[in-house]
Design an enzyme around this catalytic site. Structure first.
Site, PDB file in Angstrom:
ATOM      1  CD  GLN A 312     -55.608  34.473  45.946  1.00 14.13           C
ATOM      2  OE1 GLN A 312     -56.731  34.892  46.178  1.00 14.13           O
ATOM      3  NE2 GLN A 312     -54.545  34.871  46.638  1.00 14.13           N
ATOM      4  CD  GLU A 313     -51.411  32.489  41.127  1.00 17.23           C
ATOM      5  OE1 GLU A 313     -50.648  33.462  41.077  1.00 17.23           O
ATOM      6  OE2 GLU A 313     -51.165  31.471  41.797  1.00 17.23           O
TER       7      GLU A 313
END
EC number: 4.2.2.n1
Length: 481
Positions: A312-313
């Protein structure tokens, strides 16, 4: 896929009415409570189920699953030990009831009117709709009379009963095949692989399967919302049924049912084909090099969750850099990196170590009143929008008569932090709460995809190895419901 509907008010009313109807005539602790008395005398509640992450599975050496957790709580409520038997198909499940080898079937089964001739239905604990499924890229049928190919469903299932009803009522030319040795999940996989044209599934199972088989597509609904229930033997003794109704009434009233369904079903709603296929490709192409590092440093959380956070990052790009200056696999700020003794933010090992340490620190900041298995979601929201704004969200939840320690209640207030009529009432003001909401939900979906994809991939490798060695191939492990 349309969002999952969890009508707790409806469930609560129906459960209460049924309990009131049963209670005056046969109290579950009367002299007539044969079924319940047998369970209490035995000191065991026996359930039969199927193996899947939604119902019952082993995770990191511990049992998990929505049906398992509900059954364990019911056993604790009765003051007895829970005994779980895992079965391969519907026939084996109902054989257990027929043979008095199980007290309850707790397997995420859809209400099936054909089964009620011999079995009793328990309370509803969530609802689904039955849907026609085809493979993306194939012609999409609009109605049952437009099917062009093989339709196969699991024999004895609610799907088969629905087709029989529709054939009798409206579609006399409708034909299909029944498979006694294949589950709904296995049939859905065949559709995804192009080996089968159509099958039926429930909206929850389909939503979870799409996380690892994005080729699955819904053509149309065949039913309105239908209840998912447990089954028990039909008899004149209502003691077990009455106890179960009372138990579920308490779960609805104290919010436990809502929290458990949020845990297992709260991430099912939305599906993004492009994002899912991109993620699955990254699992094959990028994750193998990073997996040892995630496993090494994920001491307080599942390594797959740490991997999902990293994706996600940064989409697992070690050199990722944002306009605000955060960098690396875990997208650490310069100040955070310095506090964690990370000297090189684009070094994969340092970044993963630092990210894992930071998440552990964030979880430790969460109040002890928050359940352990929900602290990670609060911590992630705090990481995304700041701890102060999380405090505001919890206070807003409490002000609106919600539970500030329940993620299902707090997450619904996060988007309110960007609305003037709400953030003007908070201590720390405006926050991009909708971004924090999406951030956490995305991570949960990546986690589900990663778990299911790895289970299926590892099962295939095991099967191929057995074939190469000349041994009979064992059936593939069922993929997530």
């Amino acid at each position: 896929m349309k969002p999952l509907k969890l009508n707790y008010f409806f469930i609560g009313i129906i459960t209460l009415l049924l309990a009131l109807a049963l209670w005056p005539s046969i109290p579950w602790r009367s002299s007539q409570d044969v079924q319940l008395r047998q369970i209490l005398s035995r000191g065991e509640l026996r359930i039969s189920t199927v193996n899947s992450p939604l119902t019952y599975a082993m995770s990191n050496g511990s049992p998990t699953g929505l049906d398992y957790e509900l059954a364990k709580r019911f056993a604790d409520y009765l003051g007895v030990k829970l005994v779980v038997s895992s079965r391969k198909n519907l026939d084996e499940l109902f054989d257990d009831l027929d043979g008095d080898d199980a007290d309850l079937l707790a397997a995420g089964l859809i209400y099936n009117h054909e089964r009620l001739e011999r079995f009793r239905a328990g309370p509803t604990y969530y609802s689904i709709s039955q849907q026609m499924v085809y493979r993306l890229g194939s012609p999409r049928p609009k109605t049952l009379d437009k099917l062009q190919g093989r339709l196969v469903v699991t024999s004895g299932s609610a799907h088969a009963a629905t087709l029989r009803d529709l054939k009798a009522e409206k579609y006399p030319q409708l034909s299909w095949e029944s498979a006694s040795d294949q589950s709904t999940q296995e049939l859905l996989k065949q559709v995804a692989d192009g080996k089968l044209d159509y099958t039926l599934g429930d909206s929850v199972t389909i939503g979870l399967m799409q996380r690892i088989h994005p080729q699955l597509a819904v053509a149309f609904d065949l039913s309105d919302e239908e209840p998912v229930i447990w089954y028990m033997r039909r008899s004149h003794d209502d003691s077990l049924s009455a106890a179960l109704l009372d138990f579920f009434s308490q779960l609805v009233e104290d919010g436990t049912l809502a929290r458990l369904e949020e845990k297992y079903l709260g991430h099912v709603g939305e599906f993004d084909y492009v994002d899912t296929t991109t993620f699955l490709s990254a699992i094959d192409e990028t994750l193998p090099d990073l997996r040892p590092l995630f496993e090494k440093y994920a001491t307080d959380i599942d390594w797959k969750l740490l991997a999902a956070i990293s994706y996600q990052e940064s989409h697992w790009n070690p050199l990722a850099t944002s306009p605000t200056g955060v960098r690396g696999l875990m997208m650490l700020t310069r100040n955070t990196a310095e506090s964690l003794n990370v000297t090189d933010r684009v070094d994969p090992e340092q970044s993963i170590r630092g990210g894992a340490q930071y998440m552990s620190h964030m979880m430790q900041k969460m109040p002890d009143t928050i359940p352990e298995d929900e602290k990670i979601w609060f911590a992630l929201a705090s990481y995304n929008m700041g701890y102060a704004h999380l405090l505001d969200a919890r206070k807003l939840t409490e002000k609106q008569k919600g539970n500030p320690d329940s993620w299902v209640d707090v997450k619904m207030r996060l988007p309110m932090l960007s609305q003037k009529r709400y953030y003007t009432q908070t201590t720390y003001g405006y926050a991009r709460g909708h971004e924090a909401y999406n951030y956490v939900e995305n991570i949960r979906r990546y986690m589900v995809s990663l778990e299911g994809y790895l289970i299926e991939k590892e099962a295939k490798v095991q099967q191929q190895t057995q074939i190469a060695l000349g041994y009979p191939a064992v059936p593939l492990t069922k993929v997530p419901e």
